[in-house]
Design a protein around this motif. Structure first.
Motif, PDB file in Angstrom:
ATOM      1  N   SER A 225       0.850  -1.049  -0.286  1.00 37.65           N
ATOM      2  CA  SER A 225      -0.118   0.028   0.044  1.00 37.65           C
ATOM      3  C   SER A 225       0.675   1.151   0.211  1.00 37.65           C
ATOM      4  CB  SER A 225      -0.895   0.077   0.967  1.00 37.65           C
ATOM      5  OG  SER A 225      -0.241  -0.102   2.593  1.00 37.65           O
ATOM      6  N   SER A 226       0.097   2.415  -0.288  1.00 37.73           N
ATOM      7  CA  SER A 226       0.800   3.484  -0.846  1.00 37.73           C
ATOM      8  C   SER A 226       0.102   4.597   0.402  1.00 37.73           C
ATOM      9  CB  SER A 226       1.065   3.869  -1.683  1.00 37.73           C
ATOM     10  OG  SER A 226       0.994   5.682  -1.451  1.00 37.73           O
ATOM     11  N   PHE A 227       0.926   4.981   2.006  1.00 37.18           N
ATOM     12  CA  PHE A 227       0.679   6.096   3.207  1.00 37.18           C
ATOM     13  C   PHE A 227       0.041   6.891   2.692  1.00 37.18           C
ATOM     14  CE2 PHE A 227       0.428   8.581   6.734  1.00 37.18           C
ATOM     15  CZ  PHE A 227      -0.020   8.390   6.974  1.00 37.18           C
ATOM     16  N   ILE A 228       1.187   7.653   2.053  1.00 35.93           N
ATOM     17  CA  ILE A 228       1.008   8.991   1.166  1.00 35.93           C
ATOM     18  C   ILE A 228      -0.329   8.968   0.310  1.00 35.93           C
ATOM     19  CG2 ILE A 228       1.396  10.490  -0.740  1.00 35.93           C
ATOM     20  CD1 ILE A 228       4.072  10.277   0.395  1.00 35.93           C
ATOM     21  N   SER A 229      -0.501   8.357  -0.836  1.00 30.86           N
ATOM     22  CA  SER A 229      -1.915   8.183  -1.553  1.00 30.86           C
ATOM     23  C   SER A 229      -3.554   7.812  -0.402  1.00 30.86           C
ATOM     24  CB  SER A 229      -1.449   7.004  -2.522  1.00 30.86           C
ATOM     25  OG  SER A 229      -0.844   7.110  -3.589  1.00 30.86           O
ATOM     26  N   PHE A 230      -2.744   6.768   0.008  1.00 29.63           N
ATOM     27  CA  PHE A 230      -4.314   6.243   1.358  1.00 29.63           C
ATOM     28  C   PHE A 230      -4.834   7.918   2.110  1.00 29.63           C
ATOM     29  CE2 PHE A 230      -6.217   5.443   5.266  1.00 29.63           C
ATOM     30  CZ  PHE A 230      -7.073   5.196   5.391  1.00 29.63           C
ATOM     31  N   VAL A 231      -3.804   8.860   2.328  1.00 24.57           N
ATOM     32  CA  VAL A 231      -3.717   9.897   3.413  1.00 24.57           C
ATOM     33  C   VAL A 231      -4.294  11.171   1.548  1.00 24.57           C
ATOM     34  CG1 VAL A 231      -2.926  11.618   4.536  1.00 24.57           C
ATOM     35  CG2 VAL A 231      -2.529   9.653   4.611  1.00 24.57           C
ATOM     36  N   GLY A 232      -4.070  10.892   0.758  1.00 26.81           N
ATOM     37  CA  GLY A 232      -4.389  11.877  -0.566  1.00 26.81           C
ATOM     38  C   GLY A 232      -5.475  12.180  -0.921  1.00 26.81           C
ATOM     39  N   GLY A 233      -5.943  10.563  -0.553  1.00 23.12           N
ATOM     40  CA  GLY A 233      -7.921   9.967  -0.535  1.00 23.12           C
ATOM     41  C   GLY A 233      -8.698  10.521   0.245  1.00 23.12           C
ATOM     42  N   LEU A 234      -7.840  10.385   1.362  1.00 21.04           N
ATOM     43  CA  LEU A 234      -8.796  10.671   2.210  1.00 21.04           C
ATOM     44  C   LEU A 234      -8.867  12.373   2.272  1.00 21.04           C
ATOM     45  CD1 LEU A 234      -8.908   9.259   5.521  1.00 21.04           C
ATOM     46  CD2 LEU A 234      -8.681  11.117   5.538  1.00 21.04           C
ATOM     47  N   ILE A 235      -8.386  13.296   2.121  1.00 15.61           N
ATOM     48  CA  ILE A 235      -7.984  14.368   2.279  1.00 15.61           C
ATOM     49  C   ILE A 235      -9.201  14.637   1.621  1.00 15.61           C
ATOM     50  CG2 ILE A 235      -6.976  16.823   2.132  1.00 15.61           C
ATOM     51  CD1 ILE A 235      -4.153  15.389   3.721  1.00 15.61           C
ATOM     52  N   PHE A 236      -8.197  14.580  -0.033  1.00 18.37           N
ATOM     53  CA  PHE A 236      -9.472  15.089  -1.077  1.00 18.37           C
ATOM     54  C   PHE A 236     -11.101  14.817  -0.518  1.00 18.37           C
ATOM     55  CE2 PHE A 236     -11.807  14.700  -5.323  1.00 18.37           C
ATOM     56  CZ  PHE A 236     -11.364  15.431  -5.653  1.00 18.37           C
ATOM     57  N   ILE A 237     -11.392  13.770  -0.219  1.00 22.48           N
ATOM     58  CA  ILE A 237     -13.034  13.738  -0.238  1.00 22.48           C
ATOM     59  C   ILE A 237     -13.590  14.264   1.193  1.00 22.48           C
ATOM     60  CG2 ILE A 237     -14.664  11.618  -0.549  1.00 22.48           C
ATOM     61  CD1 ILE A 237     -13.827  11.701  -2.384  1.00 22.48           C
ATOM     62  N   ALA A 238     -12.134  14.313   2.025  1.00 23.73           N
ATOM     63  CA  ALA A 238     -12.748  15.129   3.674  1.00 23.73           C
ATOM     64  C   ALA A 238     -13.658  16.481   3.175  1.00 23.73           C
ATOM     65  CB  ALA A 238     -11.357  15.003   4.558  1.00 23.73           C
ATOM     66  N   LEU A 239     -12.274  17.429   2.487  1.00 21.65           N
ATOM     67  CA  LEU A 239     -11.972  18.506   2.130  1.00 21.65           C
ATOM     68  C   LEU A 239     -13.706  18.502   0.782  1.00 21.65           C
ATOM     69  CD1 LEU A 239      -8.669  19.152   0.606  1.00 21.65           C
ATOM     70  CD2 LEU A 239     -10.568  20.008   2.827  1.00 21.65           C
ATOM     71  N   LEU A 240     -13.997  17.901  -0.408  1.00 20.01           N
ATOM     72  CA  LEU A 240     -15.199  18.382  -0.786  1.00 20.01           C
ATOM     73  C   LEU A 240     -15.996  17.702   0.122  1.00 20.01           C
ATOM     74  CD1 LEU A 240     -14.024  15.725  -4.627  1.00 20.01           C
ATOM     75  CD2 LEU A 240     -14.000  18.369  -4.103  1.00 20.01           C
ATOM     76  N   LEU A 241     -16.321  17.018   0.743  1.00 21.38           N
ATOM     77  CA  LEU A 241     -17.464  16.827   1.475  1.00 21.38           C
ATOM     78  C   LEU A 241     -17.573  18.245   2.534  1.00 21.38           C
ATOM     79  CD1 LEU A 241     -17.553  13.188   2.552  1.00 21.38           C
ATOM     80  CD2 LEU A 241     -19.170  14.503   0.894  1.00 21.38           C
ATOM     81  N   GLN A 242     -16.854  18.664   3.319  1.00 18.38           N
ATOM     82  CA  GLN A 242     -16.597  19.789   3.990  1.00 18.38           C
ATOM     83  C   GLN A 242     -17.479  21.089   3.197  1.00 18.38           C
ATOM     84  OE1 GLN A 242     -15.898  19.770   7.236  1.00 18.38           O
ATOM     85  NE2 GLN A 242     -15.737  17.613   7.134  1.00 18.38           N
ATOM     86  N   LEU A 243     -16.972  20.949   1.950  1.00 14.73           N
ATOM     87  CA  LEU A 243     -17.496  22.134   0.794  1.00 14.73           C
ATOM     88  C   LEU A 243     -18.855  22.480   0.747  1.00 14.73           C
ATOM     89  CD1 LEU A 243     -14.504  23.200  -1.196  1.00 14.73           C
ATOM     90  CD2 LEU A 243     -15.137  24.084   0.171  1.00 14.73           C
ATOM     91  N   ILE A 244     -19.321  21.309   0.539  1.00 15.38           N
ATOM     92  CA  ILE A 244     -21.214  20.765   0.195  1.00 15.38           C
ATOM     93  C   ILE A 244     -21.686  20.402   1.311  1.00 15.38           C
ATOM     94  CG2 ILE A 244     -19.672  19.438  -2.190  1.00 15.38           C
ATOM     95  CD1 ILE A 244     -20.658  17.452  -1.446  1.00 15.38           C
ATOM     96  N   LEU A 245     -21.888  19.554   2.965  1.00 17.75           N
ATOM     97  CA  LEU A 245     -22.686  19.546   3.206  1.00 17.75           C
ATOM     98  C   LEU A 245     -22.332  20.524   4.206  1.00 17.75           C
ATOM     99  CD1 LEU A 245     -21.472  15.728   3.817  1.00 17.75           C
ATOM    100  CD2 LEU A 245     -23.353  16.335   2.496  1.00 17.75           C
TER     101      LEU A 245
END
Length: 245
Positions: A225-245
């Protein structure tokens, strides 16, 4: 948002039909991508689906239900656990059947009976995703987009496992059943009356299934696995959710 929901459902059907044609050039990009997708999926579950359970628990608590259900504390959360147990059980049956066939019959896949059970379980899973699309997305176009992104990648991860496990049975029948199931769930929602209580039960069960399947199918092995990619995906969706919810 009816037209938007149609496009999302058609997109889901296309993903199901063509997942097995997606080819990764090597293992490393695949594992980086899967880590990215799993991070995004987990963010969606814990920042959107799980918080919704608080609301659904209130819906269940205020509903007129049989006494034995009313006596259960946090009934909606219990249904989430049922979803986890259900899909864990299906996965265990598949793995045990595959191992049995490998050792006794020199086959690399589970029995056809287990295939039928697993595809039926995932057809139910897909129906719930199609059914809950409009309710979980509301009138927010961005919410539909995130729903499509997260569950499309989730479908890809699940479908690749089903394809590798059941081989030509999945290619000939399974993918078409799953594609139709997500459409059928959406169609049932659009053509029948629903209630907030029904949505609460379905969403709670689906949340459990999503959690189990993310952990089981999307997270690559630790060494791959890639920890950096995992965190990147998590942050990306988290930010999108913060913007729309």
């Amino acid at each position: 948002m009816f037209i938007v929901s149609i496009f999302v459902i058609v997109g889901f059907m296309i993903v199901h039909v063509f997942t097995n044609y997606i080819k990764f050039l090597s293992e490393e990009p695949k594992n980086v991508l899967m880590s990215l997708l799993s991070g995004g999926s987990i963010a969606y579950v814990f920042l959107h689906l799980v918080p919704e359970l608080t609301h659904y628990q209130e819906v269940v608590r205020e509903a007129d239900l049989p006494q034995w259900i009313e006596n259960i504390d946090y009934a909606a959360y219990v249904v989430t656990l049922v979803g986890i147990v259900f899909f864990y059980g299906i996965n265990q049956l598949s793995e045990k059947s595959q191992e049995k066939n490998r050792s006794r019959e020199n086959l690399t896949r589970p029995s056809k009976i287990i295939f039928g059970m697993e595809i039926s379980a995932f057809a139910l899973y897909n129906m719930l995703i199609g059914y809950l699309l409009s309710d979980l997305s509301g009138d927010n176009l961005a919410a539909y987009l995130i729903y499509f992104i997260v569950f499309s990648f989730h479908f890809i991860a699940n479908n690749r496992i089903l394809h590798l496990t059941h081989e030509d049975l999945y290619t000939k029948a399974g993918r078409w059943i799953l594609a139709f199931a997500v459409f059928l769930g959406w169609l049932i929602y659009e053509t029948t009356e629903t209630s907030e209580l029904t949505v609460a039960w379905f969403s709670a069960f689906l949340t459990g299934g999503v959690i189990l399947n993310i952990m089981n199918d999307e997270l690559p092995a630790e060494k791959q696995s890639s920890f950096i990619s995992f965190v990147g995906g998590l942050i990306f969706i988290a930010l999108l959710l913060q913007l729309i919810l």
